[in-house]
Design a protein around this motif. Structure first.
Motif, short mmCIF file in Angstrom:
data_model
loop_
_atom_site.label_atom_id
_atom_site.label_comp_id
_atom_site.label_asym_id
_atom_site.label_seq_id
_atom_site.Cartn_x
_atom_site.Cartn_y
_atom_site.Cartn_z
N PHE A 1 0.79 -1.23 0.00
CA PHE A 1 0.00 0.00 0.00
C PHE A 1 0.83 1.28 0.00
O PHE A 1 0.44 2.29 0.54
CB PHE A 1 -0.96 0.02 1.18
N LYS A 2 2.00 1.21 -0.63
CA LYS A 2 2.78 2.43 -0.76
C LYS A 2 2.12 3.31 -1.81
O LYS A 2 2.14 4.53 -1.72
CB LYS A 2 4.21 2.10 -1.19
N LYS A 3 1.58 2.62 -2.81
CA LYS A 3 0.93 3.40 -3.86
C LYS A 3 -0.57 3.19 -3.74
O LYS A 3 -1.03 2.07 -3.61
CB LYS A 3 1.40 2.90 -5.23
N LYS A 4 -1.29 4.27 -3.83
CA LYS A 4 -2.70 4.12 -3.55
C LYS A 4 -3.44 3.30 -4.59
O LYS A 4 -4.45 2.71 -4.31
CB LYS A 4 -3.35 5.49 -3.37
N GLU B 1 -2.40 0.62 -6.04
CA GLU B 1 -1.86 -0.73 -6.13
C GLU B 1 -2.96 -1.78 -6.00
O GLU B 1 -3.81 -1.71 -5.13
CB GLU B 1 -0.88 -0.90 -4.98
N LYS C 1 -3.38 5.38 6.05
CA LYS C 1 -3.04 4.01 5.73
C LYS C 1 -2.36 3.36 6.91
O LYS C 1 -2.05 4.01 7.90
CB LYS C 1 -2.12 3.97 4.53
N ASP D 1 0.62 2.31 6.86
CA ASP D 1 1.99 2.79 6.99
C ASP D 1 2.15 4.16 6.33
O ASP D 1 2.91 4.33 5.41
CB ASP D 1 2.99 1.79 6.40
N GLU E 1 -1.41 9.80 3.01
CA GLU E 1 -1.16 10.28 1.66
C GLU E 1 -2.12 11.42 1.31
O GLU E 1 -3.33 11.30 1.53
CB GLU E 1 -1.37 9.13 0.66
N GLU F 1 -9.68 4.32 -9.00
CA GLU F 1 -9.22 5.55 -8.36
C GLU F 1 -8.36 5.29 -7.12
O GLU F 1 -7.37 5.94 -6.89
CB GLU F 1 -10.45 6.39 -7.96
N PHE F 2 -8.80 4.28 -6.32
CA PHE F 2 -8.13 4.08 -5.03
C PHE F 2 -7.41 2.74 -4.91
O PHE F 2 -6.82 2.45 -3.88
CB PHE F 2 -9.15 4.21 -3.89
N GLY F 3 -7.48 1.92 -5.94
CA GLY F 3 -6.79 0.64 -5.89
C GLY F 3 -7.41 -0.31 -4.90
O GLY F 3 -8.47 -0.04 -4.34
N SER F 4 -6.69 -1.42 -4.63
CA SER F 4 -7.28 -2.43 -3.75
C SER F 4 -7.33 -1.97 -2.31
O SER F 4 -7.90 -2.61 -1.45
CB SER F 4 -6.50 -3.74 -3.86
N LEU F 5 -6.72 -0.85 -2.05
CA LEU F 5 -6.76 -0.26 -0.72
C LEU F 5 -8.22 -0.07 -0.26
O LEU F 5 -8.55 -0.25 0.91
CB LEU F 5 -6.06 1.10 -0.77
#
Lengths: 423, 546
Positions: A70-73, A75, B395, B397, B400, B428-432
């Motif tokens: 999760f360094k890149k949003k 990802e 997040k 870690d 952002e 837009e936000f990925g799997s996050l």
């Protein structure tokens, strides 16, 4: 390491959760069917089933920098096609989480597959135990260590075989559902009369078939009946057929089509009705209304007083709890909708009604509240009189006054009465 | 000292002295106090049941506060009448009337909505009938000792004079009750018309008495009674004033006419009139019900009506009601309503927030990157279109900063179906956005907060999270709006949070539970809080009045 997973779906993309915290996806066009069970094969993976460990393994396996977690949003963690296969029963003997999946087997395997598995793999289970029994061990400790080694394999084979019962059950119910869906589809091709609908509704016995026919039948009833009277005639007809009635009673799909047009007319006249035990209910759409006594027009979805009877039967009186206060104000008997409503008093419902009135009067008209205990011959030094006096100037004493009055008048602990009244 | 911390300090003092109600007993549950219990009550308390107090107990307490108010306090509240809750406006009007301060009473009455204004004589003579519901309405007591009959009749006449026809039509039962208790003598052709409408079943009201749309309503009703549906629609269509939607739907209901019934003769014309006469609130409430027969043309008319009432005439419709009404509709209706209805209304809310916060303020939003709460996101995009904003995603870690999201793009994705919306979120936000874990980097959060200007507002959304370092970082801040349980900073206010228990098992020394969280009402509560804060500042002497 092999892991069994159920495939879910998000944004039109299949996903799995190896670690419940984080969804993981599949490369575009390489994913399994949502709803299926897959076996994820991660050769050489030895860590805990946690997302961090999986991502680290994927990074190594893919030989590319997919980055830290999760360094890149944007990802998205993805498995390649070579990481998974649709699950076969044999996989259950190798996977690390077989026992979590036993309850899902009926959704993914046929009776034939189960029988084949049992025929082929169950003798092996007994062979394992037989071999263990025949082996000589140096100590009891060693003997049971060896049993521990075969335990998982033995238990998994039996657990899979045991699930055959649910697979058979599911297979039958799937057949019945398909049969009922086909019957309904065929039935709907032509206009039908009421008798044919009733026959059909009685014939469809699967859960899904009952839901579907209830919905379609309810729609037909709504279109067929011009007014509430016609609706009641149809309901009366269904009511006479016990099995059908039971099946439709709690099917919302049946009632929803016409219930806003439904009103049960009064069927009681000139009777004396004791409402002491009555409670306020929201009238349900239910066949029992046909068999109940009805004072005034009773409309599903609206409030009514109900004197209890069996199931939803009983006596329904149009209006809410306010009727109880009206009866009290009228001196214990009130003519309403052609009947006389009376209150014999003494019931807990009646006492709670009195408590509610005392709370209101103590706050807004303390003198009237005090009048409610005039007949009790309360000694003049009782704190209730002091509370009434102070309540005129200090609003906080209204609560004290109400509590004392409730205990004097009803005998119920005021805290309990307030809780029962939802205060 | 910051406004929020000062109002909270006053609240804690007043609470300790037993002068104010605890938060859970307040109609608007905010821990604020001006220092004057009456002002606090007038701004936050409603005469409705709360956790341990029923409506009567609230009425008793409220009346006790109002009775003890000084002339100065009454005057101050009259000066701030738009911020005073209606229940208190009514009680203050009654008290002023009781004391013979008739002009002051008039000021409070005039600040009330029409139904309350017309019911004022009832509130003076038989308050239970005006203030309570159900069987309680029959309880006999008075708050005002001397009703001042002649003056009260004069006030009622003034009220009737000013009431438009549509109000008279809607509240004819209220007029009937007040007039009967007052023994009011109706005079002149207009009042005769009102009398007939309120008291007679068969009435005729001429078109020349300034009571439009009542003559139209009566004529239309007669046509319908005679079975002349076309005549009914002609009468309504030819009149310039529309009848209220409640009267229209009532008429249709009485004659078993259903707008959803395709077999109903002239159903298209009937639907057109429903669109024409619907209020903004009714339009939104019925959006889903009417969806099967809403066309582009009807949607345009409906949206024009709603925009006119909300944006041009300032009618307050809560933010979440608009969004929920919209989200509950089928996709086709959402697509139709996006440009004419949703976008302009949300832009209007953005302006509202900016106006309430004050020009030149930058607002910062801190929310979990893995929990995209649609209502929070909407609040952000709505605010960001009207004022400078910053958005940070939290997040496991790090933290952002997210480049600003375009309001129209977010809204456009709301209009499509669930899967398309999910695709956009994933893109837009990925799997996050699909991570089920509430673990955040508290040091990074604290650093981020410390880097912001302490005077600027901060919106926090950190579900299932509590941390002492974050509290430390929040201590110097003046405006922190928290959508979850408060961290405890003096300048922080908890707006609203709702966790729904989905499953729970408890034993001795252990428990297991599953909870889901929603922020449905947070956006509404936020605008409500900003509005209340404005009045608290003014009545608490913390703002120089214009």
């Amino acid at each position: 390491m092999k892991i069994l997973l159920l495939v879910d779906e998000y944004a039109d993309r299949p996903l799995v959760r190896v670690d419940w915290r984080q969804a993981q996806y599949f490369r575009d066009g390489e994913g399994p069917r949502p709803g299926s069970m897959i076996t994820l094969d991660l050769p050489g993976f030895k860590g805990e089933l946690e997302v961090e460990a999986i991502v680290a393994w994927l990074t190594k396996d893919e030989n590319r920098g997919i980055g830290g977690l999760f360094k890149k949003k944007k990802e998205v963690h993805e498995f390649s096609r070579r990481h998974w296969e649709y699950t076969e029963l044999d996989d259950l003997l190798e996977a690390v989480n077989t026992r979590n999946m036993i309850w899902n087997l009926s959704e993914h395997f046929t009776v034939e597959e189960m029988v084949e598995f049992e025929r082929r793999r169950m003798p092996e289970a007994w062979e394992l135990v037989e071999a263990w029994k025949k082996r000589a061990f140096k100590s009891e400790e060693k003997r049971y260590q060896a049993l521990r080694e075969i335990e998982s394999d033995f238990v998994n084979r039996h657990a899979v075989a045991h699930a055959a019962g649910t697979v058979i059950e599911k297979t039958i119910s799937d057949y019945e559902t398909r049969r009922d869906e086909a019957l309904l589809e065929e039935f709907l091709k032509k206009p039908r009369r009421m008798g044919a609908w009733i026959d059909l509704a009685e014939r469809l016995t699967s859960n899904r078939g009952t839901v579907l026919v209830a919905d379609a039948f309810g729609k037909f009833v709504n279109e067929e009946a011009k007014d509430s009277e016609a609706l009641l005639k149809i309901l009366q007809k269904i009511h006479g057929r016990e099995e059908l009635r039971e099946r439709l009673t709690w099917q919302r799909g049946f009632w929803k089509h016409f219930e806003r047009r439904l009103a049960f007319p009064a069927n009681v006249d000139g009777e004396e009705i004791d409402i002491s035990q009555a409670t306020e209910v929201v009238v349900p759409s239910h066949f029992d209304l046909l068999e109940s006594k009805r004072v005034g027009v009773i409309t599903p979805g609206r409030r009514a007083l109900r004197v209890p009877g069996d199931r939803w039967r009983g006596t329904y009186i149009k209006g809410g709890r306010g009727l109880k206060f009206e009866v009290e104000e009228a001196g214990g008997a009130l003519r309403k909708y052609g009947c006389t409503l009376v209150s014999s008093g003494g019931s807990i419902q009646e006492l709670l009604r009195e408590a509610e009135e005392l709370i209101l009067l103590s706050n807004l008209a303390p003198e009237q509240a005090l009048q409610k205990i005039e007949d009790l011959e309360v000694p003049s030094d009782h704190p209730v009189f002091d509370a009434a006096e102070r309540a005129r100037e200090d609003y906080r004493y209204a609560r004290i006054l109400a509590d004392l009055l409730i205990e004097l008048r009803t005998g119920i602990d005021a805290t309990v009465a307030r809780a029962r009244l939802g205060m | 000292m910051g406004v929020i911390r000062e109002l909270k300090r006053r609240y804690n003092t007043s609470l300790a002295l037993g002068e104010v109600l605890p938060v859970q007993e307040r109609g608007v549950p905010l821990p604020l106090s001006t220092g004057v219990p009456l002002y606090d009550a007038a701004l936050l308390n409603k005469l409705a049941k709360t956790r341990t107090m029923d409506a009567a107990a609230h009425t008793n307490r409220a009346w006790s506060l109002v009775r003890k108010a000084t002339r100065e306090e009454r005057e101050a509240l009259a000066d701030h009448a738009p911020g005073v809750l209606n229940d208190y406006k009514l009680l203050l009007a009654l008290r002023a009337w009781d004391l013979g301060e008739l002009e002051l009473a008039r000021r409070f009455v005039k600040a009330l909505p029409w139904r309350w204004r017309l019911a004022f004589p009832t509130a003076v003579i038989k308050p239970a009938a005006a203030m309570l519901t159900g069987w309680r309405r029959r309880v006999s007591f008075r708050l005002v000792e001397n009703p001042r009959w002649e003056e009260l009749r004069k006030l009622f006449r003034e009220t009737l004079e000013g009431a438009p026809g549509v109000v008279i039509l809607k509240y004819r039962n209220t007029i009937q009750q007040s007039a009967a208790l007052l023994r009011f003598r109706f005079e002149g052709p207009r009042e005769d018309g009102i009398h007939d409408l309120a008291f007679e079943s068969q009435v005729e009201v001429g078109h020349d008495v300034n009571l439009a749309p009542i003559p139209t309503f009566l004529e239309a009703k007669e046509r319908l009674h005679g079975g002349d549906l076309k005549g009914f629609l002609d009468v309504l269509g030819e009149a310039s004033a529309v009848i209220p939607i409640t009267s229209y739907m009532g008429l249709l209901g009485n004659y078993s006419i259903r707008l959803y019934d395709e077999r109903q003769p002239m159903v298209e014309e009937l639907r057109d009139y429903a669109i024409r006469c619907a209020t903004a609130v009714e339009s939104l409430l019925r959006l889903n019900e009417w969806a099967p027969w809403l066309t582009e043309a009807r949607m345009d008319r409906l949206a024009t009506n709603v925009r006119g009432q909300v944006i041009e005439r300032g009618l307050k419709v809560p933010f979440f009601k608009v969004v929920k009404a919209y989200m509950n509709c089928p996709r086709e209706v959402r697509e139709m309503a996006l440009n004419p209805l949703l976008k302009p209304l949300l832009a209007h809310y953005g302006e509202d927030v900016r106006g309430l916060l004050g020009d030149g303020q930058q607002m910062t939003f801190l929310q979990p990157g893995n929990f995209v709460n649609l209502m929070s996101l909407l609040l952000y995009v709505v605010a960001s279109a009207a004022m400078p904003t910053k958005l940070y995603f939290l997040k496991k870690d790090g933290v952002e900063e997210i480049p600003s999201l375009d309001r129209d793009e977010v809204l456009a994705h709301l209009a499509v179906d669930r899967r398309a919306l999910e695709s956009w979120l994933l893109r837009e936000f990925g799997s996050l956005a699909n991570r089920w874990e509430y673990t955040y980097d508290q040091k990074a959060i604290a650093r981020t907060i410390e880097g912001l200007d302490p005077a600027e507002p901060l919106m926090l959304d950190l579900p299932f999270f509590d941390d002492i370092e974050v509290l430390q970082a929040l201590l110097p801040r003046e405006q922190v709006y928290n959508l979850n349980g408060a961290f405890g900073a003096p300048g922080e206010i908890c707006l609203s949070y709702q966790y729904y228990a989905e499953f729970g098992a408890f034993g001795r020394g252990w428990s297991f539970g599953m909870y889901s969280r929603t922020g449905d009402t947070a956006a509404t509560k936020f605008t409500e809080l900003l509005d209340r804060l404005r009045w608290f500042r003014r009545l608490g002497g913390l703002e120089v009045q214009p």
